[in-house]
Design an enzyme around this catalytic site. Structure first.
Site, mmCIF file in Angstrom:
data_model
loop_
_atom_site.group_PDB
_atom_site.id
_atom_site.type_symbol
_atom_site.label_atom_id
_atom_site.label_comp_id
_atom_site.label_asym_id
_atom_site.label_seq_id
_atom_site.Cartn_x
_atom_site.Cartn_y
_atom_site.Cartn_z
ATOM 1 N N TYR A 187 1.029 -1.251 -0.172
ATOM 2 C CA TYR A 187 0.010 0.042 -0.013
ATOM 3 C C TYR A 187 0.906 1.212 -0.023
ATOM 4 O O TYR A 187 0.762 2.059 0.823
ATOM 5 C CB TYR A 187 -0.905 -0.097 0.941
ATOM 6 C CG TYR A 187 -1.464 -1.205 1.284
ATOM 7 C CD1 TYR A 187 -2.529 -1.842 0.540
ATOM 8 C CD2 TYR A 187 -1.269 -2.246 2.376
ATOM 9 C CE1 TYR A 187 -3.431 -3.027 0.743
ATOM 10 C CE2 TYR A 187 -1.940 -3.278 2.592
ATOM 11 C CZ TYR A 187 -2.812 -3.808 1.778
ATOM 12 O OH TYR A 187 -3.545 -4.820 2.089
ATOM 13 N N ASP A 208 -13.799 -16.728 8.316
ATOM 14 C CA ASP A 208 -12.189 -16.246 7.883
ATOM 15 C C ASP A 208 -11.622 -16.025 9.268
ATOM 16 O O ASP A 208 -11.818 -14.892 9.874
ATOM 17 C CB ASP A 208 -12.406 -14.957 7.056
ATOM 18 C CG ASP A 208 -10.926 -14.360 6.757
ATOM 19 O OD1 ASP A 208 -10.005 -15.074 7.459
ATOM 20 O OD2 ASP A 208 -10.995 -13.637 5.762
ATOM 21 N N TYR A 217 -12.670 -7.516 6.246
ATOM 22 C CA TYR A 217 -11.591 -7.612 5.434
ATOM 23 C C TYR A 217 -11.010 -9.077 5.070
ATOM 24 O O TYR A 217 -10.942 -9.792 6.103
ATOM 25 C CB TYR A 217 -10.111 -6.857 5.874
ATOM 26 C CG TYR A 217 -8.876 -7.194 5.196
ATOM 27 C CD1 TYR A 217 -8.815 -6.310 4.033
ATOM 28 C CD2 TYR A 217 -8.017 -8.198 5.369
ATOM 29 C CE1 TYR A 217 -7.602 -6.437 3.259
ATOM 30 C CE2 TYR A 217 -6.992 -8.236 4.557
ATOM 31 C CZ TYR A 217 -6.888 -7.457 3.241
ATOM 32 O OH TYR A 217 -5.697 -7.630 2.524
ATOM 33 N N LYS A 219 -2.107 -16.710 8.248
ATOM 34 C CA LYS A 219 -1.362 -15.846 9.001
ATOM 35 C C LYS A 219 -0.274 -16.542 10.094
ATOM 36 O O LYS A 219 0.843 -17.035 9.660
ATOM 37 C CB LYS A 219 -1.901 -14.717 9.718
ATOM 38 C CG LYS A 219 -2.340 -13.727 8.616
ATOM 39 C CD LYS A 219 -2.572 -12.456 9.478
ATOM 40 C CE LYS A 219 -2.903 -11.001 8.621
ATOM 41 N NZ LYS A 219 -4.098 -10.950 7.767
HETATM 42 C C1 LIG Z 1 -4.616 -11.037 6.553
HETATM 43 C C2 LIG Z 1 -5.913 -11.638 5.943
HETATM 44 C C3 LIG Z 1 -6.388 -11.957 4.753
HETATM 45 C C4 LIG Z 1 -5.365 -11.975 3.571
HETATM 46 O O1 LIG Z 1 -4.375 -12.974 3.857
HETATM 47 P P1 LIG Z 1 -3.034 -12.661 3.116
HETATM 48 O O2 LIG Z 1 -2.216 -13.966 3.640
HETATM 49 O O3 LIG Z 1 -2.383 -11.385 3.416
HETATM 50 O O4 LIG Z 1 -3.386 -12.801 1.576
HETATM 51 C C5 LIG Z 1 -7.647 -12.598 4.604
HETATM 52 N N1 LIG Z 1 -8.600 -12.458 5.642
HETATM 53 C C6 LIG Z 1 -8.087 -11.862 7.128
HETATM 54 C C7 LIG Z 1 -9.320 -11.959 8.050
HETATM 55 C C8 LIG Z 1 -6.876 -11.352 7.316
HETATM 56 O O5 LIG Z 1 -6.482 -10.821 8.487
#
Ligand SMILES: *Cc1c(COP(=O)(O)O)cnc(C)c1O
Length: 428
Positions: free
Chosen positions: A19, A248, A147, A277
């Site tokens: 970014y 997610d 997100y 992550k």
């Molecule tokens: C960081 C994140 C993503 C994206 O993961 P990347 O490994 O950066 O592609 C998707 N969903 C959530 C909730 C996140 O925190």
């Protein structure tokens, strides 16, 4: 030989960072090494890490157990294609993930990043309804302030205002947005919110494949905590309207909210769940999409195959790092350890509430948030934190901590003190 300054100049000239602008890049700091909860810059300055490198390095840097797991795998082989070949690190990891995630989740798809695991989840949902003779179920409902990543389908379910929808409007699938869940972990359930979802489902269920949400905490969309009971209720609504529920857990997974998964705050199970992550302890990029038999066998019905297959799927080095990281997590008492972290952060951050710049301080598990009244200028504020010997990277109106779980009370106090000092210098 290049000097450190040569390197930084080249970085500015050649490299895109997340970014950022190429003509007016924000400052970047050259890292020499990192160990435990400390990052050492090439100029010798040592920073206490409050970020776990975007929430992934949960056991700290340079951990001997994960290092040796990777080295051992490296001496065998570092990669083989996952089409036609398989290996023990991936099988061990799948077995472990299935054991620790909610019971219904029994099948694992590995991919290389969180965003891709979200793409995979959305594709699974669409393919599932296709095999069920409901091909019109192609779209997703999601709350605003969410997100889910930066790739196209993931972007389409991010918050429409800060999720870059304006820039890519014509290229993004139009999804169905509802309000974000009302904030407050213990705030009483607002039935109007559930009514809003019901109405959305009633009107559009023929087009809706799934409901995607970050359970309990909306992370990059604003560090918003909400009552897990909403998720129990949303599960019931999804069942009523034939909609798959997708969690997610990329940010919340592996202990961050004080339970192993945020889903463990509820009494339900999603149909599909994404993790990433912290999966490898922040060592390398790896993500997984887990699903239940209903979806997995539904897709596979009458010779159906799931149409995804990344080149580096199930990378053995990454899987061995993940296996070592999960073994380390097993050694912790997560609720106890993370509650202690939460209490340290509360104690270290609460003083910020007396500052006029601050709207609210809130903590949940390994997440500590100082929300300001006004957005922060990262350009100005980042060097101030570095001066004070801490690594904290705010966004929007939020200065927050997501430290490695092994951090000490003294280090948390130092992070809290730096946040207080820097916040106190901001305009209000
Ligand atoms: C960081 C994140 C993503 C994206 O993961 P990347 O490994 O950066 O592609 C998707 N969903 C959530 C909730 C996140 O925190």
């Amino acid at each position: 030989m290049k000097t450190d300054q040569n390197y930084l100049d080249l970085d500015k000239q050649l490299l895109w960072h997340p970014y950022t602008s190429m003509s007016n890049p924000s400052p970047h700091f050259l890292v020499e090494k990192a160990s435990g909860c400390e990052i050492t810059l090439s100029n010798g300055r040592t920073l206490i890490d409050g970020m776990s490198s975007w929430w992934s390095v949960i056991h700290g840097y340079n951990h001997p157990t994960i290092n040796s797991a990777i080295q051992e795998q490296l001496s065998q082989f570092s990669h083989v294609m996952f089409g036609g070949l398989t290996h023990k690190p991936a099988i061990d990891l799948a077995e472990k993930l299935i054991a620790i995630t909610p019971t219904d989740l029994q099948r694992v798809f590995f991919s290389d990043s969180g965003s891709v695991s979200v793409e995979v989840a959305l594709k699974m949902a669409i393919q599932y309804w296709n095999t069920q003779g409901k091909p019109s179920k192609q779209f997703f409902v999601t709350p605003k302030s969410g997100y889910h990543g930066d790739t196209f389908a993931a972007m389409s379910v991010c918050d429409p205002e800060n999720g870059m929808h304006n820039l890519f409007a014509a290229a993004l699938t139009q999804q169905y947005f509802i309000s974000p869940p009302p904030t407050g972990l213990d705030t009483a359930i607002k039935s109007e919110y559930l009514d809003e979802i019901r109405k959305m489902f009633e009107e559009n269920h023929q087009c809706i494949a799934g409901f995607i949400i970050e359970p309990v905490v909306q992370n990059a969309g604003g560090m918003r905590f909400y009552n897990p009971e909403y998720l129990n209720q949303i599960r019931a609504l999804c069942d009523e309207f034939d909609i798959l529920l997708i969690f997610d857990e990329i940010a919340t997974g592996f202990g961050r909210t004080g339970k192993l998964f945020a889903t463990d705050h509820t009494n339900i199970c999603p149909d599909i769940m994404c993790v990433g992550k912290a999966l490898t302890g922040g060592y390398m990029t790896l993500a997984a999409t887990l699903t239940n038999d209903k979806v997995a066998l539904g897709i596979s019905h009458e010779g159906g195959v799931f149409m995804h297959g990344p080149t580096f799927m199930g990378n053995p080095l990454a899987c061995s790092a993940a296996n070592a990281s999960l073994a380390l997590l097993d050694e912790y008492n997560i609720p106890e350890k993370i509650t202690q972290l939460e209490n340290w952060m509360k104690a270290a951050l609460i003083r910020c509430e007396e500052l006029e710049q601050v709207k609210e301080v809130r903590c949940l598990g390994g997440i500590g948030v100082v929300e300001l009244h006004h957005p922060i200028n990262l350009h100005d504020i980042q060097p101030k934190f570095v001066e004070l010997g801490v690594w904290i990277r705010p966004f929007g109106k939020l200065i927050y901590l997501m430290p490695p779980y092994i951090i000490s009370e003294e280090q948390i106090q130092a992070l809290g003190k730096a946040i207080y000092q820097v916040t106190n210098t901001l305009p209000h």
